[in-house]
Design a protein around this motif. Structure first.
Motif, mmCIF file in Angstrom:
data_model
loop_
_atom_site.group_PDB
_atom_site.id
_atom_site.type_symbol
_atom_site.label_atom_id
_atom_site.label_comp_id
_atom_site.label_asym_id
_atom_site.label_seq_id
_atom_site.Cartn_x
_atom_site.Cartn_y
_atom_site.Cartn_z
ATOM 1 N N ARG A 143 6.484 12.838 -5.088
ATOM 2 C CA ARG A 143 6.571 12.362 -3.703
ATOM 3 C C ARG A 143 7.335 13.378 -2.853
ATOM 4 N NH1 ARG A 143 8.134 6.251 -5.216
ATOM 5 N NH2 ARG A 143 6.069 5.330 -5.196
ATOM 6 N N ARG A 153 0.560 17.689 -0.600
ATOM 7 C CA ARG A 153 0.114 16.300 -0.439
ATOM 8 C C ARG A 153 -1.276 16.125 -1.055
ATOM 9 N NH1 ARG A 153 -2.884 13.121 1.988
ATOM 10 N NH2 ARG A 153 -3.808 14.563 3.452
ATOM 11 N N GLN A 157 -1.447 13.825 -4.464
ATOM 12 C CA GLN A 157 -1.781 12.448 -4.091
ATOM 13 C C GLN A 157 -2.433 11.674 -5.244
ATOM 14 O OE1 GLN A 157 -1.095 11.149 -0.864
ATOM 15 N NE2 GLN A 157 -1.561 9.173 -1.784
ATOM 16 N N PRO A 158 -3.439 12.234 -5.929
ATOM 17 C CA PRO A 158 -4.067 11.474 -7.026
ATOM 18 C C PRO A 158 -3.077 11.120 -8.148
ATOM 19 C CG PRO A 158 -5.427 13.363 -6.406
ATOM 20 C CD PRO A 158 -4.127 13.507 -5.677
ATOM 21 N N GLU A 161 -0.742 8.327 -6.894
ATOM 22 C CA GLU A 161 -1.450 7.037 -6.860
ATOM 23 C C GLU A 161 -1.634 6.474 -8.265
ATOM 24 O OE1 GLU A 161 -4.989 7.824 -4.584
ATOM 25 O OE2 GLU A 161 -3.879 7.830 -2.686
ATOM 26 N N GLU A 164 1.780 5.230 -9.476
ATOM 27 C CA GLU A 164 2.144 3.997 -8.767
ATOM 28 C C GLU A 164 1.383 2.805 -9.339
ATOM 29 O OE1 GLU A 164 3.424 5.731 -4.382
ATOM 30 O OE2 GLU A 164 1.368 5.060 -4.687
ATOM 31 N N ALA A 165 0.120 3.024 -9.686
ATOM 32 C CA ALA A 165 -0.693 1.941 -10.242
ATOM 33 C C ALA A 165 -0.177 1.524 -11.626
ATOM 34 C CB ALA A 165 -2.152 2.378 -10.331
ATOM 35 N N LYS A 172 7.509 2.514 -2.483
ATOM 36 C CA LYS A 172 6.999 3.602 -1.636
ATOM 37 C C LYS A 172 8.072 4.144 -0.757
ATOM 38 C CE LYS A 172 2.344 2.207 -1.892
ATOM 39 N NZ LYS A 172 1.135 2.732 -1.820
#
Length: 172
Positions: A143, A153, A157-158, A161, A164-165, A172
């Motif tokens: 992050r 970014r 990003q992938p 994500e 986070e999942a 966040k």
């Protein structure tokens, strides 16, 4: 070719904090880097921060994220941004691509030999982290990198994500 396991050394002398990364520095050392970033934010008398990567053969993205956290921890407290010394072309290119020049002064060699600091360098013990702690730190590091520039970014990003999942407490 044998890859040297990563290790971190540190010294603090006359207001100058030096963090030296050696060998293959990976996410397994991110708890140690995180602790150093937090300590630096609270260190009285801090005048300069220098990160020496000349003995690092590789620095993974998680470790880079925590180096960025070091810069953020001392932002506004120092007259000059932290300095990174890196003479390995691969490491230097990675720092350039990741946008580290916005947050650090990048050099290939120190302005003056720091034999006093080198003699006081001590190995930092690798701090253990459980699987959830590791995942949380990997998420935090990426992050931080994502906020440095658009390239990062898009790059991370992938991964963020996905983490986070997987994480039961993805804040966040």
């Amino acid at each position: 070719m044998l890859i040297e396991e990563g290790r971190i050394k540190a010294a603090f002398n006359s207001g100058v904090f030096v963090l030296k990364l050696c060998g293959d520095v990976r996410l397994t050392l991110c708890a140690t880097l995180d602790t150093q970033a937090q300590r630096l934010a609270e260190t009285p008398g801090l005048q300069a921060v220098m990160i020496d990567l000349r003995e690092a053969s590789n620095v993974d993205s998680t470790a880079l994220g925590f180096l960025a956290k070091v810069a953020m921890a001392v932002k506004g407290r120092l007259e000059q941004p932290p300095t990174i010394i890196a003479d390995n072309p691969d490491v230097r290119q990675m720092l350039d691509v990741m946008g580290f020049a916005r947050f650090f002064t990048l050099m290939e060699a120190p302005l003056q030999p720091s034999s006093t600091l080198n003699s006081s360098m001590q190995d930092l013990p690798a701090e253990p982290a459980d699987e959830e702690g590791l995942r949380t730190r990997i998420l935090e590091a990426h992050r931080i990198l994502m906020h440095m520039n658009e390239h990062n970014r898009e790059q991370f990003q992938p991964l963020v994500e996905m983490l986070e999942a997987q994480s039961p407490v993805a804040h966040k």
